[in-house]
Each structure stands twice: as structure tokens, then as C-alpha cells.
Design an enzyme around this catalytic site. Structure first.
Site, short mmCIF file in Angstrom:
data_model
loop_
_atom_site.label_atom_id
_atom_site.label_comp_id
_atom_site.label_asym_id
_atom_site.label_seq_id
_atom_site.Cartn_x
_atom_site.Cartn_y
_atom_site.Cartn_z
N SER A 1 0.87 -1.19 0.00
CA SER A 1 0.00 0.00 0.00
C SER A 1 0.90 1.23 0.00
O SER A 1 2.07 1.15 0.40
CB SER A 1 -0.85 0.00 1.27
N TYR B 1 -1.77 -1.25 10.67
CA TYR B 1 -1.96 -1.45 9.23
C TYR B 1 -0.74 -0.93 8.45
O TYR B 1 -0.16 -1.65 7.63
CB TYR B 1 -3.23 -0.74 8.74
N1 LIG Z 1 -8.73 -0.62 -1.19
C1 LIG Z 1 -7.68 0.13 -0.94
O1 LIG Z 1 -7.77 1.37 -0.91
C2 LIG Z 1 -6.32 -0.49 -0.75
C3 LIG Z 1 -5.19 0.34 -0.85
C4 LIG Z 1 -3.94 -0.20 -0.69
C5 LIG Z 1 -3.80 -1.56 -0.40
N2 LIG Z 1 -4.93 -2.33 -0.28
C6 LIG Z 1 -4.73 -3.75 0.03
O2 LIG Z 1 -5.35 -4.51 -0.99
C7 LIG Z 1 -5.64 -5.81 -0.49
C8 LIG Z 1 -7.05 -6.21 -0.91
O3 LIG Z 1 -7.98 -5.35 -0.27
P1 LIG Z 1 -9.27 -4.77 -1.03
O4 LIG Z 1 -9.08 -3.32 -1.17
O5 LIG Z 1 -9.56 -5.58 -2.22
O6 LIG Z 1 -10.37 -4.98 0.13
P2 LIG Z 1 -11.62 -5.95 0.23
O7 LIG Z 1 -12.52 -5.73 -0.93
O8 LIG Z 1 -12.16 -5.73 1.61
O9 LIG Z 1 -11.00 -7.41 0.10
C9 LIG Z 1 -10.26 -8.00 1.14
C10 LIG Z 1 -10.08 -9.47 0.84
O10 LIG Z 1 -9.30 -10.05 1.91
C11 LIG Z 1 -9.96 -11.23 2.35
N3 LIG Z 1 -9.73 -11.47 3.77
C12 LIG Z 1 -9.87 -10.61 4.80
N4 LIG Z 1 -9.67 -11.25 5.97
C13 LIG Z 1 -9.39 -12.55 5.66
C14 LIG Z 1 -9.11 -13.71 6.42
N5 LIG Z 1 -9.10 -13.69 7.77
N6 LIG Z 1 -8.88 -14.87 5.77
C15 LIG Z 1 -8.92 -14.92 4.41
N7 LIG Z 1 -9.17 -13.86 3.63
C16 LIG Z 1 -9.42 -12.69 4.26
C17 LIG Z 1 -11.44 -10.97 2.11
O11 LIG Z 1 -12.13 -12.22 1.94
P3 LIG Z 1 -13.19 -12.86 2.97
O12 LIG Z 1 -13.82 -11.75 3.74
O13 LIG Z 1 -14.11 -13.62 2.07
O14 LIG Z 1 -12.35 -13.77 3.81
C18 LIG Z 1 -11.41 -10.21 0.79
O15 LIG Z 1 -11.41 -11.12 -0.29
C19 LIG Z 1 -5.43 -5.73 1.02
O16 LIG Z 1 -4.18 -6.32 1.34
C20 LIG Z 1 -5.38 -4.24 1.31
O17 LIG Z 1 -4.64 -3.93 2.43
C21 LIG Z 1 -6.19 -1.84 -0.46
#
Ligand SMILES: NC(=O)c1ccc[n+]([C@@H]2O[C@H](COP(=O)([O-])OP(=O)(O)OC[C@H]3O[C@@H](n4cnc5c(N)ncnc54)[C@H](OP(=O)(O)O)[C@@H]3O)[C@@H](O)[C@H]2O)c1
Length: 264
Positions: free
Chosen positions: A139, A152
Site C-alpha cells: 500500500s 496497518y
Molecule cells: N482498497 C484500498 O484502498 C487499498 C489500498 C492499498 C492496499 N490495499 C490492500 O489490498 C488488499 C485487498 O484489499 P481490497 O481493497 O480488495 O479490500 P476488500 O474488498 O475488503 O477485500 C479484502 C479481501 O481479503 C480477504 N480477507 C480478509 N480477511 C481474511 C481472512 N481472515 N482470511 C482470508 N481472507 C481474508 C477478504 O475475503 P473474505 O472476507 O471472504 O475472507 C477479501 O477477499 C489488502 O491487502 C489491502 O490492504 C487496499
């Protein structure tokens, strides 16, 4: 030759987008997360659309033995993984003492421990075959301390530095390692945090654009990528020292986010 990509956190957001774009490139998939129904639906849709095979592997990645279970399940099904996308993750927001400690513990298990453990599970096979790739989703939070997102931001700094170090270790042994460092992306991430204000810049990238930038960077064998001009500028042009001053400035920015999350 058919190749298989394993994507964690494939049930939503960036993970589901990685699955879609990798399926369009002809990769078979292993989709990992907790939400079985979402994974099944995605596997069926992508299988039909692209003629690939998508396997569903339901696993809570906060469990201490999560990666070992994933490895055992892959062995049972006779699957080898050529591309590992360590994408699953979530964030907590607030004053440290107000955050449920078990939630922070789970955050570290998912964002950090399972990412390292899964790499341990899958990298040796890639080395034995002389090729493979690892994409770790970090991130822009990785680039400086993030008060009120203390755990985080630190977890993402770990992911970035871990990825850069691995890349140097393995670049001459056929293994690509990329850290993808997005700024705010339009996903469920902010619902989990509790406020869209957590996107400090107020600007959101689409998952499609972020994943495209990530896969382009992987194709070019880059070590890390920060998609989006303003994210890139924030990550690379902002001063990083003195560290105490940088943290103090960051606190002024994230304080408003903390307050918004509290009332949300
Ligand atoms: N969105 C942003 O602005 C942003 C920016 C920078 C980095 N990121 C990073 O991008 C990555 C993906 O996030 P996203 O933005 O796509 O958010 P998201 O839509 O909330 O997706 C998060 C994913 O992580 C999975 N997850 C969460 N807890 C889990 C657990 N205990 N076991 C297995 N899977 C788990 C969730 O699946 P289940 O709930 O089905 O388990 C979901 O598929 C993350 O690492 C986040 O830190 C996001």
C-alpha cells in the site's frame, strides 16, 4: 503450457479483479478466502467466460496453520502454483488503545504472517521448477508511519521491505517478486475500516486499473509499483526524514480520518 495462479482474498475487490484479469490471460486459478459462496460464484463465472479451471479453497488466513492447510490442500488436489498473489488483507483504524487487540492480532496474521507462511509453502516448488512469481499487495501506507492506522501501515511497510529483499535474493534464480503499492482503491476495504475518509487523498482508483498496473509491472520484472500519478508523487516526492517530523505531519492528516471512523 497452462499455469496456475493462487490468489488470496479473491472473494472481493483487488483479489477478485486479479482473478478476472489472470483468467483472461489464460491462467488456471486457486481462489482463497473465507467467503465460500462468493468464491464459488466467481470460479463458475470465470471458468465459463475464459475456459480456465478455477479451484476454490476456503480458508481463514488469520488461523496460525492457514498456509500449511493451503499447502496440504494443494498437494491433495495435485495442484502446483506458478504465481502467488498475496492480496488478502484488512485495516484497523482508531487510537491504538481503543482498537480491539484481537482484531489487530488477526490483521497481522492475515497481512503479514500468512503472506510469509504462504511464500514459504510455495516458493520452494517454484525454485525447483526454475520459474515462478510472487505478487505481494502492500500500500502507499507502506511509505511512512500512519498514526491511527499504526498496525496497518507497519504491516504494509513489512510487506514492501520483505518483497524487495526477496526479489534481490531470487532475481537470478528465475523468480519474480513484485510489491504492488496502491493508494485508495474503490473496494470494500473502507467498509471494513468504517469510513471512506480513510482514503486520505479523497481520490479512488478502480480495481481494474490497479491490477492492470500491477500485472504490467510484473511482466516488466519491476520490484515495486505505485499506480496513479498522485500516489506515485506522494510516495516518491514527499520527504521521508526527519522521521519524527514525517510522523507528526502524518498524524495531522490521519486524525480527521480517525474522528470520521469513530462517528461512522
Ligand atoms: N482498497 C484500498 O484502498 C487499498 C489500498 C492499498 C492496499 N490495499 C490492500 O489490498 C488488499 C485487498 O484489499 P481490497 O481493497 O480488495 O479490500 P476488500 O474488498 O475488503 O477485500 C479484502 C479481501 O481479503 C480477504 N480477507 C480478509 N480477511 C481474511 C481472512 N481472515 N482470511 C482470508 N481472507 C481474508 C477478504 O475475503 P473474505 O472476507 O471472504 O475472507 C477479501 O477477499 C489488502 O491487502 C489491502 O490492504 C487496499
Amino acid at each position: 503450457m497452462r499455469t496456475t495462479a493462487l490468489i488470496t482474498g479473491a472473494s472481493s475487490g483487488l483479489g477478485a479483479e486479479f482473478a478476472a484479469q489472470l483468467a483472461a490471460r489464460g491462467h488456471d486459478l486457486v481462489l482463497v478466502a473465507r467467503s465460500a459462496d462468493r468464491l464459488e460464484a466467481l470460479a463458475e463465472r470465470l471458468g465459463k467466460a475464459h475456459g480456465i479451471t478455477a479451484h476454490v479453497l476456503v480458508q481463514d488466513l488469520s488461523a496460525p496453520d492457514a498456509a500449511r492447510r493451503v499447502g496440504a490442500e494443494l498437494a491433495d488436489r495435485g495442484l502446483t502454483v506458478d504465481l502467488l498473489v498475496n492480496n488478502a488483507g484488512f485495516g484497523t483504524c482508531g487510537r491504538f488503545e481503543e482498537i480491539d487487540g484481537s482484531r489487530d492480532h488477526d490483521q497481522l496474521m492475515v497481512n503479514v504472517v500468512s503472506l510469509v507462511d504462504l511464500t514459504h509453502e510455495l516458493l520452494p516448488g517454484m525454485l525447483a521448477r526454475g520459474r515462478g512469481s510472487v505478487v505481494n499487495v502492500a500500500s502507499t501506507a507502506a511509505y511512512q508511519p500512519t498514526p491511527y492506522f499504526a498496525v496497518y501501515g507497519a504491516s504494509k511497510t513489512f510487506v514492501l521491505n520483505f518483497s524487495l529483499a526477496l526479489r534481490q535474493e531470487y532475481r537470478r534464480r528465475g523468480i519474480r517478486v513484485l510489491a504492488l503499492c496502491p493508494g485508495p482503491v474503490e473496494t470494500a476495504f473502507f467498509e471494513v475500516i468504517g469510513t471512506r475518509k480513510a482514503a486520505v487523498t479523497g481520490r479512488f482508483d478502480s480495481p481494474g486499473a490497479v491490477v492492470r498496473a500491477g500485472l504490467r509491472a510484473l511482466d516488466a520484472d519491476r520490484s515495486y509499483v505505485t499506480p496513479g500519478l498522485s500516489n506515485f508523487a506522494g510516495a516518491h516526492l514527499a520527504p521521508r526524514r526527519p522521521r519524527g517530523l514525517v510522523a507528526a505531519i502524518a498524524e495531522r492528516v490521519t486524525r480527521g480520518v480517525r474522528d470520521a471512523a469513530r462517528v461512522a
